[in-house]
Design a protein around this motif. Structure first.
Motif, PDB file in Angstrom:
ATOM      1  N   GLU A  85       0.851  -1.188   0.000  1.00 15.83           N
ATOM      2  CA  GLU A  85       0.000   0.000   0.000  1.00 15.83           C
ATOM      3  C   GLU A  85       0.887   1.238   0.000  1.00 15.83           C
ATOM      4  OE1 GLU A  85      -3.235  -0.110  -0.301  1.00 15.83           O
ATOM      5  OE2 GLU A  85      -3.219  -2.306  -0.291  1.00 15.83           O
ATOM      6  N   ARG A  86       0.796   2.032  -1.056  1.00 11.77           N
ATOM      7  CA  ARG A  86       1.690   3.183  -1.195  1.00 11.77           C
ATOM      8  C   ARG A  86       0.958   4.516  -1.367  1.00 11.77           C
ATOM      9  NH1 ARG A  86       3.540  -1.041  -4.069  1.00 11.77           N
ATOM     10  NH2 ARG A  86       2.702  -0.297  -6.062  1.00 11.77           N
ATOM     11  N   ASP A  87      -0.372   4.472  -1.384  1.00 10.26           N
ATOM     12  CA  ASP A  87      -1.136   5.699  -1.624  1.00 10.26           C
ATOM     13  C   ASP A  87      -0.929   6.733  -0.523  1.00 10.26           C
ATOM     14  OD1 ASP A  87      -2.087   4.601  -3.927  1.00 10.26           O
ATOM     15  OD2 ASP A  87      -3.999   3.944  -3.079  1.00 10.26           O
ATOM     16  N   HIS A  88      -0.836   6.271   0.706  1.00 12.56           N
ATOM     17  CA  HIS A  88      -0.674   7.192   1.830  1.00 12.56           C
ATOM     18  C   HIS A  88       0.648   6.935   2.557  1.00 12.56           C
ATOM     19  CE1 HIS A  88      -4.822   8.393   1.204  1.00 12.56           C
ATOM     20  NE2 HIS A  88      -5.180   7.113   1.213  1.00 12.56           N
ATOM     21  N   PHE A  89       1.634   6.537   1.802  1.00 14.89           N
ATOM     22  CA  PHE A  89       2.939   6.225   2.392  1.00 14.89           C
ATOM     23  C   PHE A  89       3.563   7.480   3.004  1.00 14.89           C
ATOM     24  CE2 PHE A  89       7.602   5.804   1.929  1.00 14.89           C
ATOM     25  CZ  PHE A  89       7.794   4.712   2.757  1.00 14.89           C
ATOM     26  N   ALA A  90       3.923   7.384   4.289  1.00 16.56           N
ATOM     27  CA  ALA A  90       4.468   8.541   5.009  1.00 16.56           C
ATOM     28  C   ALA A  90       5.953   8.405   5.302  1.00 16.56           C
ATOM     29  CB  ALA A  90       3.696   8.738   6.315  1.00 16.56           C
ATOM     30  N   GLY A  91       6.545   7.329   4.861  1.00 17.33           N
ATOM     31  CA  GLY A  91       7.979   7.160   5.078  1.00 17.33           C
ATOM     32  C   GLY A  91       8.289   5.965   5.961  1.00 17.33           C
ATOM     33  N   PHE A  92       9.448   5.352   5.728  1.00 19.65           N
ATOM     34  CA  PHE A  92       9.911   4.254   6.567  1.00 19.65           C
ATOM     35  C   PHE A  92      10.491   4.810   7.858  1.00 19.65           C
ATOM     36  CE2 PHE A  92      10.600   2.577   2.189  1.00 19.65           C
ATOM     37  CZ  PHE A  92       9.690   1.539   2.247  1.00 19.65           C
ATOM     38  N   LEU A  93      10.308   4.077   8.915  1.00 18.11           N
ATOM     39  CA  LEU A  93      10.956   4.432  10.166  1.00 18.11           C
ATOM     40  C   LEU A  93      12.432   4.046  10.096  1.00 18.11           C
ATOM     41  CD1 LEU A  93       8.290   3.193  12.737  1.00 18.11           C
ATOM     42  CD2 LEU A  93       8.691   5.544  11.965  1.00 18.11           C
ATOM     43  N   GLY A  94      13.240   4.705  10.856  1.00 21.72           N
ATOM     44  CA  GLY A  94      14.655   4.375  10.915  1.00 21.72           C
ATOM     45  C   GLY A  94      15.172   4.518  12.327  1.00 21.72           C
ATOM     46  N   MET A  95      16.448   4.365  12.475  1.00 21.20           N
ATOM     47  CA  MET A  95      17.104   4.498  13.777  1.00 21.20           C
ATOM     48  C   MET A  95      18.020   5.713  13.758  1.00 21.20           C
ATOM     49  SD  MET A  95      18.129   0.462  14.173  1.00 21.20           S
ATOM     50  CE  MET A  95      18.680   0.389  12.464  1.00 21.20           C
ATOM     51  N   LYS A  96      18.298   6.234  14.918  1.00 18.97           N
ATOM     52  CA  LYS A  96      19.224   7.354  15.020  1.00 18.97           C
ATOM     53  C   LYS A  96      20.658   6.830  15.122  1.00 18.97           C
ATOM     54  CE  LYS A  96      16.080  10.546  14.981  1.00 18.97           C
ATOM     55  NZ  LYS A  96      15.937  11.419  13.790  1.00 18.97           N
ATOM     56  N   LYS A  97      21.541   7.464  14.398  1.00 14.89           N
ATOM     57  CA  LYS A  97      22.940   7.053  14.419  1.00 14.89           C
ATOM     58  C   LYS A  97      23.525   7.135  15.818  1.00 14.89           C
ATOM     59  CE  LYS A  97      26.668   7.470  11.062  1.00 14.89           C
ATOM     60  NZ  LYS A  97      27.192   8.282   9.937  1.00 14.89           N
ATOM     61  N   ARG A  98      23.067   8.125  16.578  1.00 17.61           N
ATOM     62  CA  ARG A  98      23.603   8.318  17.930  1.00 17.61           C
ATOM     63  C   ARG A  98      23.271   7.142  18.854  1.00 17.61           C
ATOM     64  NH1 ARG A  98      19.198  12.124  18.008  1.00 17.61           N
ATOM     65  NH2 ARG A  98      17.520  11.391  19.388  1.00 17.61           N
ATOM     66  N   SER A  99      22.278   6.343  18.481  1.00 15.95           N
ATOM     67  CA  SER A  99      21.920   5.184  19.317  1.00 15.95           C
ATOM     68  C   SER A  99      23.008   4.114  19.301  1.00 15.95           C
ATOM     69  CB  SER A  99      20.600   4.566  18.859  1.00 15.95           C
ATOM     70  OG  SER A  99      19.525   5.444  19.093  1.00 15.95           O
ATOM     71  N   PHE A 100      23.922   4.191  18.342  1.00 25.51           N
ATOM     72  CA  PHE A 100      24.970   3.181  18.208  1.00 25.51           C
ATOM     73  C   PHE A 100      26.270   3.648  18.852  1.00 25.51           C
ATOM     74  CE2 PHE A 100      21.738   2.039  15.269  1.00 25.51           C
ATOM     75  CZ  PHE A 100      21.767   0.652  15.245  1.00 25.51           C
ATOM     76  N   GLY A 101      26.792   4.760  18.448  1.00 26.26           N
ATOM     77  CA  GLY A 101      27.942   5.373  19.098  1.00 26.26           C
ATOM     78  C   GLY A 101      29.113   4.437  19.331  1.00 26.26           C
TER      79      GLY A 101
END
Length: 335
Positions: free
Chosen positions: A241-257
């Motif tokens: 379903e792509r009609d109302h696609f709001a973007g993939f979630l991701g992780m913050k780089k700072r969470s890895f450090g």
């Protein structure tokens, strides 16, 4: 690595029986991880437990009882550094199969987009292999290494990037079928124009290697200046379903450090410095509640090898089981 004898005994953890053979697989994988850890330490490369390995470290202080593999991840810069030194830095008997493996044999062994380090069956005889890997008898023991890449900010750019990667992986998987139906060339044309390259369309091993290299090239193509989050871009599924696609979630780089060290079985493992947001991203808010068998592959990973080995074992006239053979091997060789 030294394990207590009790580690290899069959054990019930959280209502699930972990066999002695699985314990040998766990120990063997930790040996491969130890090799990777040493290479990373020598070359100042950061790595982190990922997927079920990270969840196991946080929730179980070791393997998830019904898990059978080790997954780690690296930020793209460290991942590329590892791949650039692996062929020379890995000790004798260990290889990194896949697109950075350097030879067609290693490309064919691991037809997946992510990296891997494993024991090389061309180096280890069965006795040498069992002596090294705690009487685990099934070859090619290894661990997977996943690169974390930048996600584009714009949801449309995200969709296009993931579409290309998913499509290329499908082409690699269906290469023979597409070739047989004279559809391979047309399916690859757009990527040849986009990347300014020409894929081999005659040799399946070489062609599949080139296609997976293209996947990796796309995954790593987004500069940090155009991104607010990182993800395992190579494995994001293309949404239906792509009609109302709001973007993939991701992780913050700072969470890895710099990472933190967490207990893992009788040893320890590196984890993101902020494991909670990473685990929430991977498994949701309820990640501390165990859910059995959510892995994408069958359990145990060595089932086919186990069945083939057991058949040959019986045909050879052996009366004891393979597990008894492995246990006796371990006792005789005094690990």
């Amino acid at each position: 690595m030294v394990f207590q004898n009790a580690f290899f005994e069959e054990e019930v953890r959280e209502g699930f029986t972990v066999s002695s053979m699985m314990k040998r697989a766990w120990a063997a994988e930790l040996e491969v991880l130890d090799v990777v850890k040493k290479v990373c330490a020598e070359h100042d490369i950061k790595w982190y437990a990922f997927f079920g390995t990270l969840l196991g470290a946080v929730r179980h202080k070791g393997y998830i009882p019904w898990d059978d593999d080790i997954d780690i991840c690296m930020l793209r810069e460290d991942y590329m550094k590892f791949m650039s030194v692996a062929q020379e830095a890995l000790p004798e008997g260990f290889v990194n199969p896949g697109i950075y493996g350097g030879t067609p044999r290693l490309w064919e062994i691991h037809k997946e987009p992510q990296g891997r380090v494993m024991a090389d069956e061309t180096f280890f005889s069965l006795p040498k292999y069992m002596n090294y890997f705690h009487a685990f008898p099934y070859p090619r023991i290894g661990i997977d290494i996943f690169p974390l890449d930048n996600l584009p900010r714009d949801p449309k750019d995200q969709l296009e990037l993931v579409r290309k990667i998913n499509d290329l992986q499908w082409i690699a998987q269906k290469w023979s079928m597409l070739k047989g139906k004279n559809m391979l060339e047309s399916r690859l044309e757009q990527y040849e124009r986009d990347l300014g390259i020409s894929f081999d369309k005659e040799d399946e091993i070489v062609s599949t290697h080139e296609i997976l290299c293209a996947c990796d090239r796309y995954a790593s193509s987004v500069p940090e200046s155009e991104s607010d989050a990182i993800a395992n871009v190579l494995y994001i599924p293309y949404p239906r379903e792509r009609d109302h696609f709001a973007g993939f979630l991701g992780m913050k780089k700072r969470s890895f450090g710099e990472g933190i060290e967490l207990p893992f079985e009788e040893f320890s493992i590196m984890a993101p410095c902020e494991p909670v947001p990473v685990l929430t991203y991977l498994y949701g808010e309820d990640y501390m509640t165990p859910v059995k068998f959510t892995a994408s592959h069958g359990y145990p990973f060595y089932r086919t090898q186990e069945e083939e080995f057991a058949k040959m074992w019986r045909e050879a006239g052996n009366q004891n089981t393979v597990e008894e053979f492995c246990a006796n091997w371990q006792k005789i060789n005094e690990f």
